[in-house]
Design a protein around this motif. Structure first.
Motif, PDB file in Angstrom:
ATOM      1  N   ARG A   8       0.846  -1.203   0.000  1.00 17.97           N
ATOM      2  CA  ARG A   8       0.000   0.000   0.000  1.00 17.97           C
ATOM      3  C   ARG A   8       0.878   1.249   0.000  1.00 17.97           C
ATOM      4  O   ARG A   8       1.861   1.326   0.733  1.00 17.97           O
ATOM      5  N   THR A  82      -3.682   5.038  -0.288  1.00 19.44           N
ATOM      6  CA  THR A  82      -4.496   5.579   0.803  1.00 19.44           C
ATOM      7  C   THR A  82      -3.985   6.971   1.123  1.00 19.44           C
ATOM      8  O   THR A  82      -2.796   7.153   1.389  1.00 19.44           O
ATOM      9  N   VAL A  97      -8.228   9.924   4.914  1.00 23.20           N
ATOM     10  CA  VAL A  97      -8.357   9.534   6.312  1.00 23.20           C
ATOM     11  C   VAL A  97      -8.057  10.770   7.150  1.00 23.20           C
ATOM     12  O   VAL A  97      -7.082  11.480   6.889  1.00 23.20           O
ATOM     13  N   VAL A  99      -6.908  12.390  10.723  1.00 21.01           N
ATOM     14  CA  VAL A  99      -6.319  12.177  12.051  1.00 21.01           C
ATOM     15  C   VAL A  99      -6.274  13.505  12.816  1.00 21.01           C
ATOM     16  O   VAL A  99      -5.494  13.679  13.746  1.00 21.01           O
ATOM     17  N   ALA A 122      -2.777  10.436  16.855  1.00 23.54           N
ATOM     18  CA  ALA A 122      -3.818   9.731  16.088  1.00 23.54           C
ATOM     19  C   ALA A 122      -3.200   9.009  14.892  1.00 23.54           C
ATOM     20  O   ALA A 122      -3.605   7.897  14.541  1.00 23.54           O
ATOM     21  N   PHE A 126      -3.326   4.986  14.054  1.00 23.36           N
ATOM     22  CA  PHE A 126      -3.734   4.512  12.725  1.00 23.36           C
ATOM     23  C   PHE A 126      -2.644   3.608  12.147  1.00 23.36           C
ATOM     24  O   PHE A 126      -2.923   2.522  11.625  1.00 23.36           O
ATOM     25  N   ALA A 129      -2.647   0.210  13.641  1.00 24.47           N
ATOM     26  CA  ALA A 129      -3.815  -0.620  13.306  1.00 24.47           C
ATOM     27  C   ALA A 129      -3.768  -1.172  11.886  1.00 24.47           C
ATOM     28  O   ALA A 129      -4.503  -2.097  11.557  1.00 24.47           O
ATOM     29  N   LEU A 130      -2.894  -0.623  11.041  1.00 24.92           N
ATOM     30  CA  LEU A 130      -2.844  -1.075   9.645  1.00 24.92           C
ATOM     31  C   LEU A 130      -2.472  -2.553   9.571  1.00 24.92           C
ATOM     32  O   LEU A 130      -1.476  -2.972  10.166  1.00 24.92           O
ATOM     33  N   PRO A 131      -3.265  -3.364   8.828  1.00 27.29           N
ATOM     34  CA  PRO A 131      -2.951  -4.793   8.735  1.00 27.29           C
ATOM     35  C   PRO A 131      -1.871  -5.113   7.703  1.00 27.29           C
ATOM     36  O   PRO A 131      -1.467  -6.266   7.586  1.00 27.29           O
TER      37      PRO A 131
ATOM     38  N   PHE B  47      -9.082  -2.030   3.726  1.00 31.70           N
ATOM     39  CA  PHE B  47      -7.863  -2.599   4.331  1.00 31.70           C
ATOM     40  C   PHE B  47      -7.917  -4.116   4.503  1.00 31.70           C
ATOM     41  O   PHE B  47      -6.911  -4.735   4.834  1.00 31.70           O
ATOM     42  N   ASP B  49      -9.645  -5.472   6.858  1.00 30.73           N
ATOM     43  CA  ASP B  49      -9.935  -5.671   8.272  1.00 30.73           C
ATOM     44  C   ASP B  49     -10.408  -4.340   8.863  1.00 30.73           C
ATOM     45  O   ASP B  49     -10.281  -3.309   8.209  1.00 30.73           O
ATOM     46  N   VAL B  51     -10.038  -1.148  11.277  1.00 29.10           N
ATOM     47  CA  VAL B  51      -8.856  -0.381  11.666  1.00 29.10           C
ATOM     48  C   VAL B  51      -9.179   0.516  12.864  1.00 29.10           C
ATOM     49  O   VAL B  51      -8.478   0.510  13.868  1.00 29.10           O
ATOM     50  N   ARG B  52     -10.279   1.273  12.741  1.00 26.59           N
ATOM     51  CA  ARG B  52     -10.730   2.083  13.880  1.00 26.59           C
ATOM     52  C   ARG B  52     -12.027   1.526  14.479  1.00 26.59           C
ATOM     53  O   ARG B  52     -12.297   1.712  15.652  1.00 26.59           O
ATOM     54  N   THR B  92     -14.187   6.698  11.127  1.00 30.41           N
ATOM     55  CA  THR B  92     -13.733   5.502  10.437  1.00 30.41           C
ATOM     56  C   THR B  92     -12.276   5.672  10.032  1.00 30.41           C
ATOM     57  O   THR B  92     -11.827   6.795   9.792  1.00 30.41           O
ATOM     58  N   GLY B  93     -11.535   4.574   9.972  1.00 27.10           N
ATOM     59  CA  GLY B  93     -10.151   4.603   9.508  1.00 27.10           C
ATOM     60  C   GLY B  93     -10.074   4.519   7.993  1.00 27.10           C
ATOM     61  O   GLY B  93      -8.990   4.624   7.420  1.00 27.10           O
ATOM     62  N   ALA B  94     -11.220   4.321   7.345  1.00 26.94           N
ATOM     63  CA  ALA B  94     -11.236   4.253   5.875  1.00 26.94           C
ATOM     64  C   ALA B  94     -11.187   5.668   5.312  1.00 26.94           C
ATOM     65  O   ALA B  94     -11.818   6.574   5.845  1.00 26.94           O
ATOM     66  N   PRO B  95     -10.428   5.868   4.234  1.00 30.31           N
ATOM     67  CA  PRO B  95     -10.460   7.172   3.572  1.00 30.31           C
ATOM     68  C   PRO B  95     -11.839   7.396   2.959  1.00 30.31           C
ATOM     69  O   PRO B  95     -12.409   6.485   2.356  1.00 30.31           O
ATOM     70  N   THR B  96     -12.386   8.586   3.146  1.00 34.17           N
ATOM     71  CA  THR B  96     -13.721   8.884   2.632  1.00 34.17           C
ATOM     72  C   THR B  96     -13.729  10.208   1.871  1.00 34.17           C
ATOM     73  O   THR B  96     -12.984  11.121   2.195  1.00 34.17           O
ATOM     74  N   ARG B 334      -7.194 -12.114  13.739  1.00 34.60           N
ATOM     75  CA  ARG B 334      -6.663 -10.825  14.226  1.00 34.60           C
ATOM     76  C   ARG B 334      -7.489 -10.302  15.395  1.00 34.60           C
ATOM     77  O   ARG B 334      -6.950  -9.712  16.333  1.00 34.60           O
TER      78      ARG B 334
END
Lengths: 342, 342
Positions: A8, A82, A97, A99, A122, A126, A129-131, B47, B49, B51-52, B92-96, B334
């Motif tokens: 990524r 991302t 995202v 933060v 923050a 993050f 937490a990234l997998p 991701f 999974d 994340v947040r 959310t940890g996803a980019p939006t 996880r």
């Protein structure tokens, strides 16, 4: 993911008023355009073109943003992108995202990046937490090499000279701005050693805060990190080390950047970074408008060096010039259509 | 992009207080968990999974979110995912991408989605600007079938019965809520014909506002659109038609959803939608926990039907069960590690 094993690529995108000081940055055609550059770079990486940003960023002399190179490599390898909001000043159509970072003010003011400590924390959560097994982290922020210079000095890492997106690095102007930054702030050079969030808060920028937090967290959770960029990513590494995170990482940059920074190798080694330098080979007639990079404009940015390292790993480095020219043709063609109102 | 010719999958993720009415939705283990479901779905798609978000969403009976299926197909095909904020209530940890949508209130209140008209307009501009040739649009919003039912009635499209994420569709409860919605709002059933933004504002939800604006804009600019979902996407199509956009599109849904909605075919035809129904084949012992889908839980959501259609196009439909079980194993593993604090 994304049908390939490529890691990524995380782009931290933000702005400061420092970047709008005349003569500091080439990351935009004008001082107003500068504010749109990070969002435009994020849109290019995500969609292959601008979506909300007014135009594809170019330098005052017309050199295209390094983001077109990163996008081209993405089209060759198919990696995920991302974007993390490192203080964007204009709306972007790219998904981001948050933060908690906000645009930075001018470092010649007393407390220019008060969101830095929160964004660092923050960003670190993050990153933890990234997998992902491996990530490439890059930046896009006009004027970022000046704030990076100030941050390195605040940490007491004076050995490192920072680069420039301009062919002639305006070092005197940068040093002057950095001097004024320390004069107006609560910290002296060297005084922010071991307190990276204060270095970034008082003389830095929000992208350095977010990127260093993110990298620190990723390394702490066992994710491999490639810092895709130049002296700003070197400053990120310094911040990570001063945050007490010793795990080795890689700095992947362009030959244009490396040629501009004497002592890059020793600086990387001092921060326990493996150094990878990639040459996209834009110094040939066939590279057309990309030859500006070879002439020292742009040099690095938007994770270009990291993307080139991935292309090299995949044995596709020789395909980057054509792929980049394709991206340029496509966005230029669409820009013309927009102007014609099609 | 992303190493495949698969189109971009756009997930519109949001929440309403309507979704928290007892017995309305199965999109979460509890009423609090419901608020995290859309962000968690977005993180899973992005991701692989959470994340947040606190956990991978499951129904009250333990059926995993359809997002694990969409993610599994993404790992098979490598398509891009773009998440648009349709009113997320939790970080959310996803980019939006933001188009100004905020969480919806309970449609039994007078003006529950006042951000709807602005989000519809901004979503339309975003959809117009997308450079993609083809996109798949999906949704994740607990309680979305109830607001979809109300919106269809507001438009005067009464022929369409909406589905449910519960094995037993709580139609009486939904109708009661919808009656109260009209009783408290400024519009009567049928009165919002040709003014989709008002239907969504007074009796709908922010995801319908964003998704219908986005689809309208994409179709207007010549982008092919696959509506990946069930009756909520049917409501999106109705909103798009009432916005005066006639260009044909496709509705791609699951066999579980299709089996739950009599007259789906004629409803799709009436809205000039090609209908594609995909069966992931979860009704076999080898599907393990996924058999809950075959038992009528979940049925559709997070673009599952659209993802299955893409898998079918690519001749990979038979690989979806194993790929989904792999994703489930990975996230469960996880989750255990997080609980143990590793």
């Amino acid at each position: 993911m994304s049908g390939s094993d490529a890691p990524r690529v995380i782009l931290v995108a933000g702005t400061t008023e420092t970047g709008r000081i005349d003569g500091i940055s080439a990351a935009g055609a004008s001082r107003e355009a500068l504010l749109h550059t990070p969002g435009a770079d994020a849109e290019l990486l995500t969609f292959g073109d601008v979506v909300r940003a007014p135009a594809v960023p170019v330098s005052p002399t017309g050199c295209p943003t390094p983001a077109v190179v990163t996008r081209a490599v993405r089209e060759l390898l198919g990696f995920d992108v991302t974007v993390v909001d490192g203080g964007l000043a204009r709306p972007t159509g790219a998904p981001t995202v948050s933060v908690g970072a906000k645009p930075g003010r001018d470092i010649r003011e007393a407390d220019p990046v008060h969101t830095a400590p929160g964004a660092f924390t923050a960003g670190r959560e993050f990153g933890r937490a990234l997998p992902d097994e491996r990530v490439v982290v890059g930046e896009t922020i006009p004027g970022g090499t000046t704030t990076a210079m100030a941050v390195l000095r605040a940490l007491g890492e004076d050995g490192i000279e920072t680069s420039s997106s301009l062919p002639e690095n305006p070092l005197d102007l940068k040093r002057e701005v950095v001097e004024e930054a320390f004069a107006s702030s609560e910290i002296e050079p060297g005084q922010a050693a071991h307190t990276p969030e204060l270095a970034v808060r008082f003389v830095g920028d929000p992208v350095l805060a977010v990127a260093s937090g993110l990298v620190a967290g990723a390394l702490e959770s066992g994710t491999e990190v490639v810092l895709g960029g130049g002296t700003q990513l070197l400053a990120v590494a310094a911040l990570v080390r001063h945050a007490g995170v010793p795990r080795p990482a890689t700095l992947a940059t362009t030959s244009y950047l490396a040629g501009d920074v004497p002592g890059l190798e020793s600086a990387a080694a001092a921060l326990d970074l493996d150094l990878t330098v990639s040459d996209p080979g834009f110094d040939v007639p066939a590279a057309g408008p990309l030859s500006a990079f070879a002439d020292g404009v742009g040099k690095e940015g938007a994770a270009m060096g990291g993307a080139l390292a991935l292309a090299d790993e995949a044995g596709r480095l020789d395909a980057v010039t054509d792929a980049t020219l394709d991206v340029l043709d496509r966005v230029t063609d669409r820009e013309r259509k927009r102007e014609r109102g099609d």
